[in-house]
Design a protein around this motif. Sequence first.
Motif, PDB file in Angstrom:
ATOM      1  N   VAL A 226       0.864  -1.183   0.000  1.00  0.00           N
ATOM      2  CA  VAL A 226       0.000   0.000   0.000  1.00  0.00           C
ATOM      3  C   VAL A 226       0.898   1.229   0.000  1.00  0.00           C
ATOM      4  O   VAL A 226       1.792   1.359   0.847  1.00  0.00           O
TER       5      VAL A 226
ATOM      6  N   ARG B  71      -2.076   6.381   0.225  1.00  0.00           N
ATOM      7  CA  ARG B  71      -3.251   5.588   0.620  1.00  0.00           C
ATOM      8  C   ARG B  71      -3.214   5.270   2.114  1.00  0.00           C
ATOM      9  O   ARG B  71      -4.247   5.243   2.767  1.00  0.00           O
ATOM     10  N   GLN B  72      -2.019   5.025   2.637  1.00  0.00           N
ATOM     11  CA  GLN B  72      -1.898   4.780   4.076  1.00  0.00           C
ATOM     12  C   GLN B  72      -2.391   6.008   4.851  1.00  0.00           C
ATOM     13  O   GLN B  72      -3.173   5.889   5.800  1.00  0.00           O
TER      14      GLN B  72
ATOM     15  N   ALA C   4      -6.195   6.430   4.626  1.00  0.00           N
ATOM     16  CA  ALA C   4      -6.890   5.450   5.462  1.00  0.00           C
ATOM     17  C   ALA C   4      -6.825   5.836   6.937  1.00  0.00           C
ATOM     18  O   ALA C   4      -7.808   5.679   7.676  1.00  0.00           O
TER      19      ALA C   4
ATOM     20  N   ASP D  16       3.434  -5.271   4.258  1.00  0.00           N
ATOM     21  CA  ASP D  16       3.201  -3.949   3.671  1.00  0.00           C
ATOM     22  C   ASP D  16       1.993  -3.863   2.737  1.00  0.00           C
ATOM     23  O   ASP D  16       1.712  -2.808   2.196  1.00  0.00           O
ATOM     24  N   SER D  17       1.247  -4.963   2.589  1.00  0.00           N
ATOM     25  CA  SER D  17      -0.012  -4.883   1.849  1.00  0.00           C
ATOM     26  C   SER D  17      -1.175  -4.551   2.783  1.00  0.00           C
ATOM     27  O   SER D  17      -2.304  -4.394   2.342  1.00  0.00           O
TER      28      SER D  17
ATOM     29  N   TYR E 143      -3.064  -2.135   5.784  1.00  0.00           N
ATOM     30  CA  TYR E 143      -3.194  -0.727   6.142  1.00  0.00           C
ATOM     31  C   TYR E 143      -2.831  -0.518   7.605  1.00  0.00           C
ATOM     32  O   TYR E 143      -3.284  -1.260   8.487  1.00  0.00           O
TER      33      TYR E 143
ATOM     34  N   ALA F 155      -3.909   1.817   9.424  1.00  0.00           N
ATOM     35  CA  ALA F 155      -5.119   2.251  10.116  1.00  0.00           C
ATOM     36  C   ALA F 155      -5.940   1.094  10.672  1.00  0.00           C
ATOM     37  O   ALA F 155      -6.655   1.267  11.659  1.00  0.00           O
ATOM     38  N   THR F 156      -5.850  -0.067  10.052  1.00  0.00           N
ATOM     39  CA  THR F 156      -6.663  -1.204  10.491  1.00  0.00           C
ATOM     40  C   THR F 156      -5.841  -2.300  11.150  1.00  0.00           C
ATOM     41  O   THR F 156      -6.388  -3.335  11.530  1.00  0.00           O
TER      42      THR F 156
END
Length: 145
Positions: A9, A13-14, A17, A98-99, A101, A103-104
């Motif tokens: 990601v 995008r990181q 998110a 690293d695929s 996120y 945030a989650t």
Amino acid sequence: MASTPRRAVNLGRQAAAIHAVLPHAQTRIHKGRLWCSVTLQPAPICRVYTVQVTYRHRGRPHVIVTDPELELHPRATALPHVYPGGDLCLHLPGEWNDSMYLATTILPWTSEWLLHYELWLVTGRWSGSGHDHAVANEDAAWPGG
């Protein structure tokens, strides 16, 4: 049949998110590194913590608590599940890649770590999972989490 490699990601995008989950987060991307400062409160009765996450694309996220300063249990000589330099140990090797996120994964895991930390301050026992890897010096190898 060969499996398709997972795509990392990207930092933009990181950051997006993180803002979607925690709008109050401060993020910055500079020279291939994502920097994030966010406040977390693991439970309503817990303190509010400021944590800093730094992450280089395809690297390992580094998470430190910047405020308040982490204290020791009265019978402890070191913080549990913390690397030299203050990085929190949030996962075992292979549990994060690293695929995923931040945030989650990393941020909720940080909140969970903080909850276990507060329980440890009261009981002196770490209630979370993982391996204790307290090390005596800065030259020790980083086992991954």
